[in-house]
Design a protein around this motif. Structure first.
Motif, PDB file in Angstrom:
ATOM      1  N   LEU A 285      72.866   4.360  72.320  1.00 38.64           N
ATOM      2  CA  LEU A 285      72.049   4.665  73.499  1.00 38.64           C
ATOM      3  C   LEU A 285      71.510   6.085  73.428  1.00 38.64           C
ATOM      4  CD1 LEU A 285      74.070   3.127  76.420  1.00 38.64           C
ATOM      5  CD2 LEU A 285      71.783   2.585  75.808  1.00 38.64           C
ATOM      6  N   ASN A 286      72.348   7.006  72.932  1.00 36.18           N
ATOM      7  CA  ASN A 286      71.895   8.390  72.860  1.00 36.18           C
ATOM      8  C   ASN A 286      70.826   8.584  71.809  1.00 36.18           C
ATOM      9  OD1 ASN A 286      72.965  10.773  74.403  1.00 36.18           O
ATOM     10  ND2 ASN A 286      74.642   9.346  74.380  1.00 36.18           N
ATOM     11  N   ALA A 287      70.909   7.819  70.713  1.00 33.30           N
ATOM     12  CA  ALA A 287      69.852   7.906  69.704  1.00 33.30           C
ATOM     13  C   ALA A 287      68.519   7.499  70.304  1.00 33.30           C
ATOM     14  CB  ALA A 287      70.198   7.016  68.521  1.00 33.30           C
ATOM     15  N   VAL A 288      68.533   6.415  71.087  1.00 34.14           N
ATOM     16  CA  VAL A 288      67.295   5.960  71.712  1.00 34.14           C
ATOM     17  C   VAL A 288      66.793   6.987  72.721  1.00 34.14           C
ATOM     18  CG1 VAL A 288      66.324   4.159  73.145  1.00 34.14           C
ATOM     19  CG2 VAL A 288      67.828   3.577  71.301  1.00 34.14           C
ATOM     20  N   ASN A 289      67.710   7.615  73.453  1.00 36.59           N
ATOM     21  CA  ASN A 289      67.304   8.638  74.419  1.00 36.59           C
ATOM     22  C   ASN A 289      66.600   9.792  73.726  1.00 36.59           C
ATOM     23  OD1 ASN A 289      68.324   7.307  76.533  1.00 36.59           O
ATOM     24  ND2 ASN A 289      70.116   8.585  76.793  1.00 36.59           N
ATOM     25  N   LEU A 290      67.177  10.228  72.615  1.00 33.44           N
ATOM     26  CA  LEU A 290      66.575  11.349  71.889  1.00 33.44           C
ATOM     27  C   LEU A 290      65.171  10.997  71.417  1.00 33.44           C
ATOM     28  CD1 LEU A 290      66.956  14.116  70.671  1.00 33.44           C
ATOM     29  CD2 LEU A 290      67.929  13.066  68.686  1.00 33.44           C
TER      30      LEU A 290
ATOM     31  N   VAL B 158      64.644   8.039  80.316  1.00 36.50           N
ATOM     32  CA  VAL B 158      65.918   8.525  79.770  1.00 36.50           C
ATOM     33  C   VAL B 158      66.931   8.724  80.887  1.00 36.50           C
ATOM     34  CG1 VAL B 158      67.017  10.439  78.594  1.00 36.50           C
ATOM     35  CG2 VAL B 158      64.887   9.549  77.760  1.00 36.50           C
ATOM     36  N   PHE B 159      66.457   9.249  81.999  1.00 35.02           N
ATOM     37  CA  PHE B 159      67.342   9.433  83.153  1.00 35.02           C
ATOM     38  C   PHE B 159      67.912   8.096  83.622  1.00 35.02           C
ATOM     39  CE2 PHE B 159      67.716   9.833  87.811  1.00 35.02           C
ATOM     40  CZ  PHE B 159      68.742  10.746  87.850  1.00 35.02           C
TER      41      PHE B 159
END
Lengths: 146, 109
Positions: free
Chosen positions: B38-43, B71-72
């Protein structure tokens, strides 16, 4: 490091390091609000929850049982192939000349994000609050001793 | 900074998370790998939002702000997901005294 550590607690600590570096990237991209939210929500709340559950279960002593080595090799191979295919596909895209704006621009500031969030995106915001309420109720109901 | 550095960084993070999901048997570590993806996609979303902002800033002063709001919302959904998922893992540990997902294959019978 997150996936190779045997002890889940080390895994959590490495994941916190990863989240801090991602927050550093957000700051470099001048998205301060997201950087702060990332540190507070992920590195603060979620990881503390993970650590709490791991320590509650007292998992650190019980080593992971021996498993099929071929499964591990196949998983690594599949992930590596995915990485290879995606890199090969994206290497020569026309996006190469596009730049991401670094260290300037004010769309990541709280003022602009908040204005947009409470004007255009106010309905999804309220729906997410309902989602939180239902998640809270669900967690309590699931975790309750029957 | 060229956008494809960000693409490759988040691609690498996503693939690490996926290898973790495929190879590990500990339910908590699988859960953490999902967070990593999920964090990779957010970045990547933030990087693309800044790219779009740079391309369209002369026409629209707030171009690309949608990406950061997405992202939020992804973070909001991830927080809710973690609370429910950890409750499920705790209940599973209470029932079968293990977090090994291999013991859960009774579900298929």
């Amino acid at each position: 490091m997150v996936i190779t550590s045997r002890n889940p607690i080390y895994s959590v600590l490495w994941l916190i390091v990863t989240f801090f570096s991602i927050s550093g990237h957000y700051i470099l991209l001048n998205a301060q609000f997201l950087a702060i939210v990332n540190i507070i929500v992920y590195a603060g709340a979620i990881m503390v929850l993970f650590l709490f559950v791991i320590m509650l279960m007292n998992l650190s002593k019980t080593a992971e049982p021996k498993k099929n080595r071929w499964l591990k090799v196949a998983g690594g191979l599949a992930g590596g192939c995915l990485l290879l295919v995606l890199v090969a596909a994206l290497r020569n895209t026309e996006l190469k000349s596009q730049l991401a704006q670094v260290n300037e621009g004010d769309i990541g500031l709280i003022k602009n994000l908040g204005k947009e969030l409470f004007s255009t995106y106010v309905v999804p915001f309220e729906i997410s609050s309902i989602l939180f309420l239902s998640a809270m109720v669900g967690a309590v109901v699931i975790g309750k001793k029957e | 900074m060229p956008i494809n550095y960000y693409i490759f960084l988040s691609l690498a993070l996503f693939c690490i998370g996926m290898v973790g999901v495929l190879t590990r048997r500990n339910a908590i570590i699988i859960f953490m790998c999902i967070e990593l993806m999920l964090n990779a996609v957010n970045l990547l979303l933030v990087a693309f939002s800044k790219m779009h902002h740079l391309a369209k800033v002369s026409a629209d002063a707030t171009a690309g702000i949608d990406g950061q709001l997405f992202v939020f919302f992804i973070m909001v959904v991830a927080a809710a997901e973690v609370s429910v998922g950890l409750a499920i893992i705790v209940m599973m540990y209470r029932n079968i005294h293990s977090v090994d997902v291999n013991f859960l294959n009774r579900l298929k019978h």
